[in-house]
Design an enzyme around this catalytic site. Structure first.
Site, short mmCIF file in Angstrom:
data_model
loop_
_atom_site.label_atom_id
_atom_site.label_comp_id
_atom_site.label_asym_id
_atom_site.label_seq_id
_atom_site.Cartn_x
_atom_site.Cartn_y
_atom_site.Cartn_z
N ARG A 118 0.81 -1.24 0.00
CA ARG A 118 0.00 0.00 0.00
C ARG A 118 0.83 1.28 0.00
NH1 ARG A 118 -3.03 -3.05 3.81
NH2 ARG A 118 -4.75 -4.09 2.74
N LYS A 140 2.82 11.32 -11.32
CA LYS A 140 1.98 10.44 -12.15
C LYS A 140 2.76 9.15 -12.38
CE LYS A 140 -1.02 13.43 -14.85
NZ LYS A 140 -1.37 13.88 -16.22
N GLU A 182 8.61 17.69 -25.06
CA GLU A 182 8.01 18.09 -23.77
C GLU A 182 8.56 19.46 -23.34
OE1 GLU A 182 5.52 16.34 -22.61
OE2 GLU A 182 5.86 14.19 -22.89
N LYS A 224 6.75 22.89 -14.02
CA LYS A 224 5.96 21.71 -13.64
C LYS A 224 5.68 21.73 -12.15
CE LYS A 224 4.78 17.06 -14.37
NZ LYS A 224 4.92 15.84 -15.12
N GLU A 234 -4.90 16.88 -11.14
CA GLU A 234 -5.40 17.26 -12.47
C GLU A 234 -6.90 17.53 -12.51
OE1 GLU A 234 -3.32 15.36 -15.84
OE2 GLU A 234 -5.26 15.34 -16.84
N ARG A 238 -3.44 21.48 -14.35
CA ARG A 238 -2.48 20.44 -14.72
C ARG A 238 -2.80 19.80 -16.07
NH1 ARG A 238 0.52 15.80 -11.04
NH2 ARG A 238 1.70 14.96 -12.79
N ASN A 242 -0.92 18.20 -20.74
CA ASN A 242 -1.20 17.14 -21.71
C ASN A 242 -1.32 17.67 -23.14
OD1 ASN A 242 -1.34 15.11 -19.72
ND2 ASN A 242 -3.36 15.86 -19.14
N HIS A 245 -0.98 15.38 -26.15
CA HIS A 245 -1.02 13.99 -25.70
C HIS A 245 -2.25 13.23 -26.19
CE1 HIS A 245 2.26 15.42 -23.28
NE2 HIS A 245 2.43 14.26 -22.67
N HIS A 249 -1.12 10.07 -27.88
CA HIS A 249 -1.39 8.73 -27.35
C HIS A 249 -2.07 7.86 -28.41
CE1 HIS A 249 -1.22 9.99 -22.82
NE2 HIS A 249 -0.05 9.90 -23.38
N HIS A 262 7.40 8.25 -27.34
CA HIS A 262 6.35 9.08 -26.71
C HIS A 262 6.51 10.56 -27.10
CE1 HIS A 262 3.52 10.54 -23.73
NE2 HIS A 262 4.45 11.36 -23.27
P1 NAD Z 1 12.43 5.56 -21.95
O1 NAD Z 1 12.34 5.43 -20.51
O2 NAD Z 1 12.00 4.41 -22.80
O3 NAD Z 1 13.94 5.94 -22.33
C1 NAD Z 1 14.28 6.10 -23.68
C2 NAD Z 1 15.45 5.18 -24.07
O4 NAD Z 1 16.67 5.74 -23.59
C3 NAD Z 1 15.38 3.80 -23.50
O5 NAD Z 1 15.91 2.89 -24.44
C4 NAD Z 1 16.30 3.90 -22.29
O6 NAD Z 1 16.80 2.67 -21.86
C5 NAD Z 1 17.38 4.78 -22.81
N1 NAD Z 1 18.12 5.55 -21.85
C6 NAD Z 1 17.68 6.09 -20.69
N2 NAD Z 1 18.62 6.89 -20.17
C7 NAD Z 1 19.68 6.84 -21.00
C8 NAD Z 1 20.95 7.46 -21.02
N3 NAD Z 1 21.28 8.36 -20.10
N4 NAD Z 1 21.80 7.16 -22.02
C9 NAD Z 1 21.44 6.30 -23.00
N5 NAD Z 1 20.25 5.71 -23.06
C10 NAD Z 1 19.38 5.98 -22.08
O7 NAD Z 1 11.60 6.81 -22.50
P2 NAD Z 1 11.43 8.31 -21.96
O8 NAD Z 1 11.28 9.13 -23.16
O9 NAD Z 1 12.41 8.64 -20.93
O10 NAD Z 1 10.01 8.23 -21.21
C11 NAD Z 1 8.83 7.94 -21.92
C12 NAD Z 1 7.80 7.46 -20.93
O11 NAD Z 1 7.52 8.49 -20.00
C13 NAD Z 1 6.48 7.09 -21.58
O12 NAD Z 1 6.06 5.86 -21.07
C14 NAD Z 1 5.55 8.19 -21.15
O13 NAD Z 1 4.23 7.77 -21.05
C15 NAD Z 1 6.12 8.56 -19.81
N6 NAD Z 1 5.79 9.92 -19.36
C16 NAD Z 1 5.31 10.06 -18.11
C17 NAD Z 1 5.02 11.32 -17.62
C18 NAD Z 1 4.57 11.47 -16.19
O14 NAD Z 1 4.18 12.57 -15.81
N7 NAD Z 1 4.65 10.43 -15.39
C19 NAD Z 1 5.23 12.44 -18.41
C20 NAD Z 1 5.72 12.27 -19.69
C21 NAD Z 1 6.01 11.00 -20.16
N1 GLY Z 2 2.96 14.84 -18.09
C1 GLY Z 2 1.69 15.34 -17.69
C2 GLY Z 2 1.56 15.52 -16.22
O1 GLY Z 2 2.46 15.22 -15.47
O2 GLY Z 2 0.54 15.97 -15.77
#
Ligand code: NAD
Ligand code: GLY
Length: 356
Positions: A118, A140, A182, A224, A234, A238, A242, A245, A249, A262
């Protein structure tokens, strides 16, 4: 070092940003709740950065969970795999998880932290530009479902975010560009001056100048943190985060997770949102052109996949988390530096921008 605070009462936390932070003991020690720490990472990031992080965690009882790389693994199967390893390693309520990687590792680890017994503490150590400017901040957490992106998740804040901009040196160029989507988003929705700074400093950023990177990561985290502090769950402002998005998406789900990054899908989604704004006479042609030009400047796609038309987009967008009472809510810019949430994007405008 720059420190920004996300102000959420007893769940407030710092975001620390600097070069060479990964090896710094003091970045972590006050945020670790007991002697036991479990680092969650993936098979790409582990050989690059685990050793440095283990140096910073020296003296603690640390174990490591290593997942396969990729968005296609941000799912319940990997959620289950991590949970099993936590149980096998006798994780307890005061065990701290450390998410070392990009947004996929951060979102998945955060969701495990939210659910395991939890809720257990976790620390975000983002290593991609996208995760440093966006996903590691704000709580998130989620995994994907085949029918929709981030459909299973929770709002769950970390203990702290440790951002070492040096990790961006090893990031592939395509991933850097995806993170820029972003970054540009913050300029469009919130800060016209920052948007102009990006236009004028694109080359410094592409060259990975540490000063440019620190400025950008700091400004994005400030925006942010401000937005999340006002509206954690949100219910209002907030949702502006998006931008791009809803369309993005749909592209990610249609293409299969991991095929379009993404950030690439968000970049293209922002172009579609800007086109809708222009059709509604909410932005000028010059604002539209500047938005598209900046997105293109960072080599992001500005056209959706050729086969995707209005019907295909609509099928996916019906699952969007912003759908309320059956109506899709869009984030639409009203100027550079301003955007609104609206249901008022008429069908003929959508058909016009989505059917090519
Ligand atoms: P990712 O985590 O897949 O990383 C991208 C690639 O880079 C992967 O292959 C990873 O292994 C590699 N990598 C990571 N760090 C590295 C480094 N320093 N050097 C070399 N390679 C490296 O993708 P991302 O773009 O970081 O994140 C995308 C995800 O984030 C999506 O799932 C999206 O939905 C999510 N997201 C979440 C929020 C939120 O608020 N929680 C906001 C935006 C995006
Ligand atoms: N990436 C959108 C949020 O964090 O609200």
């Amino acid at each position: 070092m720059s420190t920004i605070r996300v102000e959420l009462g007893e769940r407030s936390y710092p975001i620390n940003i600097d070069s060479d932070l990964l090896t710094s003991k003091s970045s972590f020690e006050e945020h670790v709740k007991s002697n036991k720490v479990i680092v969650v990472t993936n098979d790409v990031v582990k050989p690059l950065y685990l050793k440095s992080l283990l140096g910073a965690l020296e003296g603690l009882d640390v174990s490591v969970v290593c997942l396969p790389d990729g968005e296609q693994h941000k799912n319940l199967t990997q959620f289950d795999a991590v949970t099993t390893q936590l149980l096998e390693q006798h994780a307890a309520r005061d065990t701290t998880l450390v998410a070392l990687g990009g947004g996929v590792i951060g979102d998945l680890t955060g969701f495990v932290a939210a659910c395991f017994q939890r809720g257990i503490p976790f620390i975000q150590v983002p290593t991609t530009l996208l995760s440093q400017v966006d996903s590691s901040v704000g709580g998130k957490t989620a995994v994907n479902h085949p029918l929709g992106k981030n459909m299973i998740g929770a709002f769950y804040q970390p203990q702290c975010v440790v951002i070492d901009i040096d990790t961006l040196k090893t990031l592939p160029a395509r991933e850097f560009a995806a993170g820029m989507a972003e970054v540009i988003k913050y300029g469009i929705i919130y800060d016209a001056e920052f948007f102009q700074w990006l236009e004028e400093n694109a080359q410094g950023l592409k060259d990975l100048s540490p000063e440019h990177l620190k400025f950008v990561v700091k400004r994005c985290c400030e925006i942010k943190a401000e937005i999340v502090s006002k509206d954690e769950k949100e219910h209002g402002i907030r949702a502006l985060l998006n931008l791009g998005h809803t369309f993005g998406h749909a592209i990610e789900a249609e293409q299969g997770y991991g095929n379009w990054l993404h950030g690439e899908a968000v970049g293209c989604g922002m172009v579609l949102a800007a086109k809708a704004a222009f059709k509604k006479n909410w932005i000028s042609k010059s604002d539209l052109d500047r938005m598209i030009a900046l997105i293109k400047l960072f080599e992001l796609p500005v056209e959706a996949p050729e086969h995707m038309n209005y019907d295909i987009f609509m099928q996916h967008m019906q699952h969007d988390k912003k759908v309320l009472s059956g109506a899709i809510r869009f984030i639409i810019p009203t100027a550079i530096g301003e955007a609104v949430v609206t249901k008022e994007v008429e069908q003929d405008i959508l058909q016009d921008i989505l059917n090519r």
